[in-house]
Design a protein around this motif. Structure first.
Motif, PDB file in Angstrom:
ATOM      1  N   ASN A 284      64.132  32.537  51.386  1.00  0.00           N
ATOM      2  CA  ASN A 284      63.793  31.142  51.051  1.00  0.00           C
ATOM      3  C   ASN A 284      62.762  30.544  52.010  1.00  0.00           C
ATOM      4  OD1 ASN A 284      65.427  30.637  48.696  1.00  0.00           O
ATOM      5  ND2 ASN A 284      67.210  30.751  50.047  1.00  0.00           N
ATOM      6  N   ASN A 285      61.898  31.398  52.544  1.00  0.00           N
ATOM      7  CA  ASN A 285      60.798  30.946  53.396  1.00  0.00           C
ATOM      8  C   ASN A 285      59.556  30.762  52.520  1.00  0.00           C
ATOM      9  OD1 ASN A 285      62.477  31.184  55.615  1.00  0.00           O
ATOM     10  ND2 ASN A 285      61.767  33.249  56.121  1.00  0.00           N
ATOM     11  N   LYS A 286      59.466  29.608  51.866  1.00  0.00           N
ATOM     12  CA  LYS A 286      58.409  29.409  50.868  1.00  0.00           C
ATOM     13  C   LYS A 286      57.012  29.498  51.479  1.00  0.00           C
ATOM     14  CE  LYS A 286      56.956  26.320  47.146  1.00  0.00           C
ATOM     15  NZ  LYS A 286      57.316  25.104  46.351  1.00  0.00           N
ATOM     16  N   LYS A 287      56.804  28.862  52.607  1.00  0.00           N
ATOM     17  CA  LYS A 287      55.479  28.847  53.223  1.00  0.00           C
ATOM     18  C   LYS A 287      55.005  30.260  53.556  1.00  0.00           C
ATOM     19  CE  LYS A 287      52.927  27.183  57.273  1.00  0.00           C
ATOM     20  NZ  LYS A 287      53.019  26.458  58.572  1.00  0.00           N
ATOM     21  N   GLU A 288      55.854  31.042  54.229  1.00  0.00           N
ATOM     22  CA  GLU A 288      55.479  32.408  54.614  1.00  0.00           C
ATOM     23  C   GLU A 288      55.292  33.294  53.381  1.00  0.00           C
ATOM     24  OE1 GLU A 288      57.889  30.660  55.810  1.00  0.00           O
ATOM     25  OE2 GLU A 288      57.875  30.673  58.011  1.00  0.00           O
ATOM     26  N   ALA A 289      56.175  33.115  52.392  1.00  0.00           N
ATOM     27  CA  ALA A 289      56.070  33.912  51.169  1.00  0.00           C
ATOM     28  C   ALA A 289      54.755  33.637  50.453  1.00  0.00           C
ATOM     29  CB  ALA A 289      57.245  33.607  50.243  1.00  0.00           C
ATOM     30  N   LEU A 290      54.375  32.340  50.396  1.00  0.00           N
ATOM     31  CA  LEU A 290      53.126  31.972  49.718  1.00  0.00           C
ATOM     32  C   LEU A 290      51.918  32.538  50.460  1.00  0.00           C
ATOM     33  CD1 LEU A 290      52.080  30.451  47.273  1.00  0.00           C
ATOM     34  CD2 LEU A 290      51.947  28.384  48.685  1.00  0.00           C
ATOM     35  N   GLU A 291      51.954  32.502  51.780  1.00  0.00           N
ATOM     36  CA  GLU A 291      50.851  33.061  52.568  1.00  0.00           C
ATOM     37  C   GLU A 291      50.676  34.545  52.281  1.00  0.00           C
ATOM     38  OE1 GLU A 291      51.801  32.246  56.604  1.00  0.00           O
ATOM     39  OE2 GLU A 291      51.169  30.132  56.532  1.00  0.00           O
ATOM     40  N   GLN A 292      51.784  35.269  52.244  1.00  0.00           N
ATOM     41  CA  GLN A 292      51.713  36.709  52.042  1.00  0.00           C
ATOM     42  C   GLN A 292      51.256  37.078  50.632  1.00  0.00           C
ATOM     43  OE1 GLN A 292      51.953  39.024  54.328  1.00  0.00           O
ATOM     44  NE2 GLN A 292      52.443  37.558  55.953  1.00  0.00           N
ATOM     45  N   ILE A 293      51.743  36.358  49.623  1.00  0.00           N
ATOM     46  CA  ILE A 293      51.355  36.702  48.255  1.00  0.00           C
ATOM     47  C   ILE A 293      49.904  36.320  47.985  1.00  0.00           C
ATOM     48  CG2 ILE A 293      52.025  34.592  47.014  1.00  0.00           C
ATOM     49  CD1 ILE A 293      52.618  38.283  45.970  1.00  0.00           C
ATOM     50  N   GLU A 294      49.424  35.273  48.652  1.00  0.00           N
ATOM     51  CA  GLU A 294      48.006  34.905  48.495  1.00  0.00           C
ATOM     52  C   GLU A 294      47.111  35.998  49.083  1.00  0.00           C
ATOM     53  OE1 GLU A 294      46.797  32.742  46.709  1.00  0.00           O
ATOM     54  OE2 GLU A 294      47.973  30.906  46.656  1.00  0.00           O
ATOM     55  N   ILE A 295      47.522  36.577  50.200  1.00  0.00           N
ATOM     56  CA  ILE A 295      46.750  37.684  50.786  1.00  0.00           C
ATOM     57  C   ILE A 295      46.737  38.868  49.827  1.00  0.00           C
ATOM     58  CG2 ILE A 295      46.641  39.364  52.666  1.00  0.00           C
ATOM     59  CD1 ILE A 295      47.937  37.235  54.473  1.00  0.00           C
ATOM     60  N   ALA A 296      47.899  39.185  49.266  1.00  0.00           N
ATOM     61  CA  ALA A 296      47.994  40.310  48.337  1.00  0.00           C
ATOM     62  C   ALA A 296      47.072  40.105  47.136  1.00  0.00           C
ATOM     63  CB  ALA A 296      49.439  40.486  47.875  1.00  0.00           C
ATOM     64  N   ILE A 297      47.105  38.902  46.562  1.00  0.00           N
ATOM     65  CA  ILE A 297      46.282  38.615  45.384  1.00  0.00           C
ATOM     66  C   ILE A 297      44.797  38.644  45.725  1.00  0.00           C
ATOM     67  CG2 ILE A 297      45.675  36.802  43.713  1.00  0.00           C
ATOM     68  CD1 ILE A 297      48.664  36.009  43.734  1.00  0.00           C
ATOM     69  N   SER A 298      44.445  38.151  46.910  1.00  0.00           N
ATOM     70  CA  SER A 298      43.028  38.152  47.304  1.00  0.00           C
ATOM     71  C   SER A 298      42.490  39.572  47.434  1.00  0.00           C
ATOM     72  CB  SER A 298      42.846  37.394  48.623  1.00  0.00           C
ATOM     73  OG  SER A 298      43.409  38.112  49.713  1.00  0.00           O
ATOM     74  N   GLN A 299      43.358  40.501  47.817  1.00  0.00           N
ATOM     75  CA  GLN A 299      42.919  41.888  48.000  1.00  0.00           C
ATOM     76  C   GLN A 299      42.929  42.679  46.698  1.00  0.00           C
ATOM     77  OE1 GLN A 299      45.233  43.610  51.205  1.00  0.00           O
ATOM     78  NE2 GLN A 299      44.469  42.135  52.711  1.00  0.00           N
ATOM     79  N   LEU A 300      43.925  42.417  45.850  1.00  0.00           N
ATOM     80  CA  LEU A 300      44.025  43.113  44.554  1.00  0.00           C
ATOM     81  C   LEU A 300      44.360  42.081  43.479  1.00  0.00           C
ATOM     82  CD1 LEU A 300      46.023  46.362  45.540  1.00  0.00           C
ATOM     83  CD2 LEU A 300      43.591  46.203  44.979  1.00  0.00           C
ATOM     84  N   PRO A 301      43.388  41.338  43.009  1.00  0.00           N
ATOM     85  CA  PRO A 301      43.648  40.197  42.119  1.00  0.00           C
ATOM     86  C   PRO A 301      44.152  40.554  40.721  1.00  0.00           C
ATOM     87  CG  PRO A 301      41.291  40.557  42.388  1.00  0.00           C
ATOM     88  CD  PRO A 301      41.965  41.448  43.376  1.00  0.00           C
ATOM     89  N   LYS A 302      44.029  41.808  40.319  1.00  0.00           N
ATOM     90  CA  LYS A 302      44.394  42.166  38.943  1.00  0.00           C
ATOM     91  C   LYS A 302      45.834  42.656  38.798  1.00  0.00           C
ATOM     92  CE  LYS A 302      39.671  43.331  37.534  1.00  0.00           C
ATOM     93  NZ  LYS A 302      38.779  44.383  36.942  1.00  0.00           N
ATOM     94  N   ILE A 303      46.579  42.724  39.882  1.00  0.00           N
ATOM     95  CA  ILE A 303      47.941  43.249  39.818  1.00  0.00           C
ATOM     96  C   ILE A 303      48.893  42.175  39.283  1.00  0.00           C
ATOM     97  CG2 ILE A 303      49.838  44.294  41.109  1.00  0.00           C
ATOM     98  CD1 ILE A 303      47.391  46.064  40.961  1.00  0.00           C
ATOM     99  N   LYS A 304      49.488  42.442  38.123  1.00  0.00           N
ATOM    100  CA  LYS A 304      50.358  41.464  37.472  1.00  0.00           C
ATOM    101  C   LYS A 304      51.587  41.149  38.323  1.00  0.00           C
ATOM    102  CE  LYS A 304      52.801  40.542  33.119  1.00  0.00           C
ATOM    103  NZ  LYS A 304      54.094  40.203  33.732  1.00  0.00           N
ATOM    104  N   ALA A 305      52.150  42.162  38.979  1.00  0.00           N
ATOM    105  CA  ALA A 305      53.350  41.948  39.793  1.00  0.00           C
ATOM    106  C   ALA A 305      53.100  40.913  40.883  1.00  0.00           C
ATOM    107  CB  ALA A 305      53.811  43.270  40.411  1.00  0.00           C
ATOM    108  N   PHE A 306      51.883  40.891  41.413  1.00  0.00           N
ATOM    109  CA  PHE A 306      51.557  39.916  42.454  1.00  0.00           C
ATOM    110  C   PHE A 306      51.567  38.497  41.887  1.00  0.00           C
ATOM    111  CE2 PHE A 306      48.752  43.108  45.063  1.00  0.00           C
ATOM    112  CZ  PHE A 306      49.844  43.945  45.173  1.00  0.00           C
ATOM    113  N   ARG A 307      50.976  38.324  40.726  1.00  0.00           N
ATOM    114  CA  ARG A 307      50.928  36.995  40.106  1.00  0.00           C
ATOM    115  C   ARG A 307      52.333  36.527  39.727  1.00  0.00           C
ATOM    116  NH1 ARG A 307      46.699  39.597  37.396  1.00  0.00           N
ATOM    117  NH2 ARG A 307      47.869  39.586  35.427  1.00  0.00           N
TER     118      ARG A 307
END
Length: 316
Positions: A284-307
């Motif tokens: 339930n660490n929303k801020k940290e989770a959002l930071e990490q998923i934004e990095i993932a999406i920026s590196q591989l934007p087409k991965i559905k699991a990330f979105r």
């Protein structure tokens, strides 16, 4: 005159061999279409070159051009019917063609089976052909010739050639046949006998399938003690994230993976950031989770699991 003819022919043979050496380099770089083009050039002047024909079949196979690969390997089988590896490769691409069109798969079964059996008969040490038969006989329904006893027969032959392969084959058979205690036993025997990353990976995946993530992590940690591979840090983080266990350990391992990442580790860093996002979501660490998923999406934007994970984070 004969010497003159051989002298004139020699440069052509050298050119052919050098060209095929270039093919191997293209294979290593996964440039299979370029390899195909180069091999065809060789075959235009040396259509009888079986090595080039085999490499062409390999190039087709890497590109999933199953019909073309079948034709290439069929030519090899017809030309040199006593070469085990030709039969093995022919059976293999027939199998891939069958998987592509399951409605027509029944028509391939006889040729697939006979090709692998012929390869095993011709070469008493052909491990890959025996592995293919172990899997084939286990996966085929009984009505089409599936047989656990035949699968075990080839597992025994494998064990006579390589104890590790034999144990892994038996682990596979008993896992497939839903006999988990025997599967676990033989996977552990394979680790004790060989201890390769493959052995550890088989047992790890077995535990994951059986919903035993604690045992999976323990096995990965044992593998890391022996092999010291950075990729194993990701595997621990992955299991922790997927099963919501040992989250602190998983987080630490993923940060270690990212810090020490090299291309040979295999899994892109984006996936490690995705796993970190999963872990922080569990916490339930929303801020940290959002930071990490934004990095993932920026590196591989087409991965559905990330979105999809980002939506879960935003819903916290």
């Amino acid at each position: 005159m004969k010497r003159l003819f051989l002298f004139l022919l020699y440069p052509m043979l050298c050119f052919s061999q050098q060209s095929l050496d270039g093919v191997e380099a293209l294979f290593e770089k996964k440039e299979f279409l370029k390899a195909e083009t180069l091999i065809k050039t060789v075959l235009e002047t040396h259509p009888e070159n079986l090595k080039a024909t085999e490499l062409l079949g390999d190039a087709y196979g890497h590109q999933k051009k199953w019909n073309e690969a079948i034709d290439a390997y069929k030519k090899l089988v017809d030309t040199k019917p006593n070469i085990a590896n030709y039969h093995y490769k022919y059976g293999g691409v027939l199998g891939m063609k069958a998987l592509e069109n399951k409605l027509k798969a029944v028509g391939f079964i006889g040729d697939i089976k006979s090709s692998f059996i012929k390869a095993a008969e011709l070469d008493k040490t052909h491990i890959e052909a025996r592995w293919a038969l172990v899997e084939l006989y286990m996966q085929l329904p009984g009505i089409f010739g599936g047989s656990k006893s035949k699968s075990l027969k080839y597992a025994e032959e494998l064990q006579a050639l390589s104890k590790v392969d034999g144990y892994l084959a038996k682990g596979y058979i008993y896992e497939y046949d839903d006999e988990p205690q025997l599967a676990e036993k033989y996977y552990k025997m394979a680790i004790k006998e060989g201890g390769s990353l493959t052995c550890f990976d088989k047992l790890t995946k077995f535990y994951e399938k059986k919903n035993q993530p604690e045992n999976a992590i323990k096995t990965i940690e044992e593998a890391h003690k022996k092999h010291q591979r950075n990729a194993l840090h990701y595997q621990i983080g992955k299991v922790a994230a997927e099963y919501n266990i040992a989250l602190d350990k998983g987080e630490q391992c993923l940060h270690t993976y990212i810090a020490n990442y090299a291309p040979e580790d295999g899994v892109p860093k984006a996936w490690a950031h995705y796993r970190l996002a999963q872990i922080h979501t569990h916490k339930n660490n929303k801020k940290e989770a959002l930071e990490q998923i934004e990095i993932a999406i920026s590196q591989l934007p087409k991965i559905k699991a990330f979105r999809d994970q980002k939506e879960k984070v935003l819903a916290l």
